[in-house]
Structure formats: structure tokens, C-alpha cells
Design a protein around this motif. Structure first.
Motif: not given
Length: 286
Positions: A4-6, A32-33, A69-71
Motif C-alpha cells: 500500500n502506497v500513499l 492524495s491531493m 487521510a492516514v486513518k
């Protein structure tokens, strides 16, 4: 098992290209943006190639936004394997002309955003005893350049922050850190940088104006001379991102072109990829 990549800052440029390329190579990508209204191009690419990409709202200047977002990712996946700190913004203006708001903004976007994204993700990587943090920095994080001193200062800060972090999270928690250092990138990044420079419709004022015009003429000349390969495309840098993500033992630093390598040569010739320095620091302190 898929990783998984953020990735931050994926609406255009390197972030956009990296999201697509990583997804095509088997990664589950959370793209993300800050403004998801700018996600149309990415949505079209996802639909066209049936890519495993989810779009998230994340403003790197807002800690609550990062945490939210991380959550979402942790609740769905249970882990984040790779964090790619890509979001950033160019800025070219002499220190005298920059406003307090601009100085704070360029630092927030290019440095504090990296620190806070890393801070939020680190506990999960530490607990899982694995992870990779990839940062899109710049040759401007190694070499100061005219009219870019505020931008370079923020990128220097990222380089120092990550260099210090790499000295202990690697051995202790198996968290790998790499700074990817492009030269010029032919994306909306440069357009944005120049747009931020304008003062009352002009690129500079007062005694700085002739020097600034000379600087801008040099940028334009290099952009027109493609044979010099100064400016890379977003996809070319994204390919380096993929190589680093797949590397089981990635270096601390990677330049993305021969031009970037040559440009930083005086700073990097003793230790091009930063490996020796990190080991020296560990030997001295740990």
C-alpha cells in the motif's frame, strides 16, 4: 501481498505519473491531493486502465487533514508500506521581495508538510517493523540557486531532516528512506513557480529586475535546448520512483538525470548516494 502506497500531490506532474506507474506495477495506491476537484485526469486514467488507485483529500499544510487521510488507509488496509512525500511548490523571488505570508507558505508546503506526513505515518511503520519513505526533493536541496533561496532553504531542510531520521529508523525498525533529487521538471510545477513570482504583473522590481531577467532568460534557453536534457518529464522521474520503491536496499540519495548528477557533483563526489555518510553518523553516535 500487495504493498500500500500513499502519495501526496497527485493531481499533476510527478505525483500523478507515479500513482499511475506504481498501480500498473502491482501497488495499491492512495493518491492524495489538496483539492480533489483537480482529480479528473487521474480518474480518467484509473477508469481507462482499471487501476487500483483510490483518491484521497490531503492537504500537507493541515495536520488534521493528514491524520484523517492516514486513518482512512489504516482502517481499510491495516498498514502503509510506502509513503511518497511528493507534494511541493516552486518559488522564485528574492528574499527582500518575499512577503511574510509567502515565506511561511513556501516553508509549510515544501518542508513542514513532509515532516508532518512522516510523523503521522511513522508509528504504523514502526509497529509493523517495515516501511519506506520516498521524498521528491530537488537538486535545490543540495545546491543553492539564485532567486530560489527560500525554496532551496526548505528543500535543504527536508534533506537534513531525512538524513538524520535515516541514521536510526533503518536499523531499529527496518524503515528505509530515500530522497529523489530531480533537476528541472517540465510540468505545471515550473509554471506555478513563475506565477508565484509575479509582483504587480512583473517578475521582479527595482535593482533586482535586470538580474532576474537574466536568470529567467537562462531558464528559457535551457528549456529550449532539449538536447541538453536539463528538463525531465514527470514520467521520467516517476520511473526513478518505481525503481527506488522496488529496491530492497535503496540509497539515501538518488539524482534522476546526468544533468542533475553533474550539477550536484561538487557536493556529492565523496559520497554520491549518501550511504557512507549515514554509516559514519551511525558509527559516531550509535
Amino acid at each position: 501481498m500487495n504493498k500500500n502506497v500513499l502519495i501526496t500531490g497527485t493531481s499533476t506532474g510527478v505525483g500523478y505519473e507515479s500513482a499511475i506507474l506504481l498501480a500498473k506495477n502491482g501497488y495499491k495506491v492512495y493518491a492524495s491531493m489538496r483539492n480533489t476537484a483537480k482529480a479528473n485526469a487521474l480518474k480518467e486514467a484509473i477508469e481507462k486502465d482499471n487501476l487500483d488507485i483510490e483518491i484521497l483529500e490531503l492537504d500537507v499544510t493541515d495536520l488534521n487533514s493528514i491524520q484523517s487521510a492516514v486513518k482512512i488507509i489504516i482502517e481499510k488496509e491495516g498498514k502503509i508500506d510506502v509513503l511518497i512525500n511528493n507534494a511541493g511548490a516552486g518559488f522564485a523571488k528574492t528574499t527582500e521581495l518575499a512577503s511574510e505570508e509567502e515565506i511561511r507558505w513556501v516553508t509549510e508546503v515544501n518542508y513542514h508538510g513532509v515532516v508532518f506526513c512522516t510523523q503521522v505515518v511513522l508509528p504504523y511503520m514502526r509497529k509493523q517493523k517495515s516501511g519506506q519513505i520516498i521524498n521528491i526533493t530537488s537538486v535545490g536541496g543540495l545546491v543553492g540557486q539564485p532567486f530560489n533561496e527560500l525554496y532551496c532553504g526548505a528543500k535543504f531542510a527536508v534533506e537534513g531532516f531525512m538524513e538524520g531520521l535515516a541514521t536510526y529508523v533503518g536499523d531499529a525498525f527496518n524503515i528505509k528512506i530515500t530522497n529523489i533529487e530531480p533537476g528541472g521538471i517540465a510540468t505545471e510545477f515550473m509554471t506555478s513557480a513563475i506565477g508565484k513570482t509575479a509582483v504587480d504583473g512583473k517578475l521582479a522590481t527595482g535593482e533586482y529586475e535586470p538580474v532576474f531577467e537574466k536568470y529567467m532568460a537562462g531558464i528559457q534557453k535551457r528549456a529550449n535546448e532539449s538536447q541538453e536534457q536539463v528538463y525531465q518529464t514527470g514520467i521520467e522521474v516517476a520511473e526513478v520512483v518505481l525503481q527506488v520503491a522496488k529496491n530492497e536496499n535503496p540509497p539515501l540519495r538518488v539524482r534522476t538525470s546526468k544533468w542533475a548528477e553533474d550539477f550536484c557533483g561538487l557536493k556529492t563526489q565523496a559520497d554520491p548516494d549518501g550511504t557512507k555518510l549515514v554509516q559514519q553518523i551511525k558509527d559516531s553516535f550509535l
